[in-house]
Design a protein around this motif. Structure first.
Motif, PDB file in Angstrom:
ATOM      1  N   ALA A  85      -0.967   0.358   5.970  1.00 26.79           N
ATOM      2  CA  ALA A  85       0.308   0.112   5.646  1.00 26.79           C
ATOM      3  C   ALA A  85       0.807  -0.050   7.072  1.00 26.79           C
ATOM      4  N   GLY A  86       0.402  -0.776   7.777  1.00 30.65           N
ATOM      5  CA  GLY A  86       0.880  -1.044   9.309  1.00 30.65           C
ATOM      6  C   GLY A  86       0.564  -0.289  10.306  1.00 30.65           C
ATOM      7  N   ALA A  87      -0.184   0.947  10.142  1.00 26.24           N
ATOM      8  CA  ALA A  87      -0.399   1.793  10.964  1.00 26.24           C
ATOM      9  C   ALA A  87      -1.228   1.086  12.301  1.00 26.24           C
ATOM     10  N   GLU A  91      -2.799   5.416  15.687  1.00 28.19           N
ATOM     11  CA  GLU A  91      -2.387   6.242  14.606  1.00 28.19           C
ATOM     12  C   GLU A  91      -3.352   6.364  13.505  1.00 28.19           C
ATOM     13  N   ARG A  92      -4.253   5.271  13.277  1.00 28.31           N
ATOM     14  CA  ARG A  92      -5.244   5.571  12.166  1.00 28.31           C
ATOM     15  C   ARG A  92      -6.324   6.470  12.632  1.00 28.31           C
TER      16      ARG A  92
END
Length: 217
Positions: A85-87, A91-92
């Motif tokens: 979802a756009g990470a 961030e992932r």
């Protein structure tokens, strides 16, 4: 006068029934170990006849491999979802490391230890372990390559960096059966520190973010 009500069995589709069997087997594998998986044990778990289990899994070896594969895939999807979802890659990766500790991760670590040991003697399980190892490498390497492309990470060889991270995680996971309450923070953080070093990131970049607090009214 007493009366009894006979429980009505719900007829399930082959797909639903097979999924139910795999789910039950996965639960037993995580809580009791792969050695405890037998067709009779799962039949008792689901309150059905053993013949129903053998209809879908004629060999217990197939059920053992399927239970391990199901658990390992579910954990991989939790740690590194394919659609984040756009990470960003950073961030992932931070979210990945945030989930590599605690009771749930210890349970899957114990299952990996169990599966790798038994796979020495069970060919079907050995193949499934190899498939899962490749899946975990591929998913993590994909995140690292995406980070390199976005210039978030710097590494000459994303594959080698992936292996380094997973080897450290496996080493830490090998202690899932022992008490680690006195483990130094520097040891607990070894996989994160390895990733930050090998990806050219400042220390602390991949630490789990602090919980967001709502503003006071």
């Amino acid at each position: 006068m007493s009366s009894s009500v006979q429980r009505k069995r719900v007829r399930k589709s082959p797909g639903e029934r097979r999924a139910e069997i795999v789910e039950a087997a996965t639960g037993v594998a995580l809580t009791e170990g792969l050695e405890c998986l037998t067709l009779r044990r799962i039949a008792e778990e689901l309150d059905v006849r053993p013949g129903l289990i053998s209809h879908y899994f004629p060999s217990v070896e197939d059920l053992v491999a399927e239970a391990f594969g199901s658990a390992a895939t579910a954990e991989l999807d939790r740690l590194l979802p394919e659609d984040p979802a756009g990470a960003t890659p950073t961030e992932r990766l931070a979210a990945f490391f945030a989930h590599t500790s605690g009771p749930d991760y210890d349970a899957i670590s114990r299952l990996w230890i169990n599966a790798r040991h038994l796979s020495r003697y069970r060919e079907v399980l050995r193949d499934r372990v190899a498939q899962q190892e490749a899946a975990w490498r591929g998913r993590l390497e994909g995140v690292i390559r995406a980070g390199v492309e976005r210039e978030e990470f710097r590494t000459a060889d994303p594959y080698v960096t992936t292996i380094q991270i997973l080897v450290v995680l496996d080493g830490l996971g090998a202690h899932a059966n022992t008490d680690t309450t006195d483990r130094p923070a520097a040891v607990t953080r070894m996989a994160v520190a390895t990733a930050e070093r090998e990806l050219g990131l400042p220390g602390g970049t991949l630490d789990a973010p602090a919980p967001t607090r709502s503003a006071a009214p």
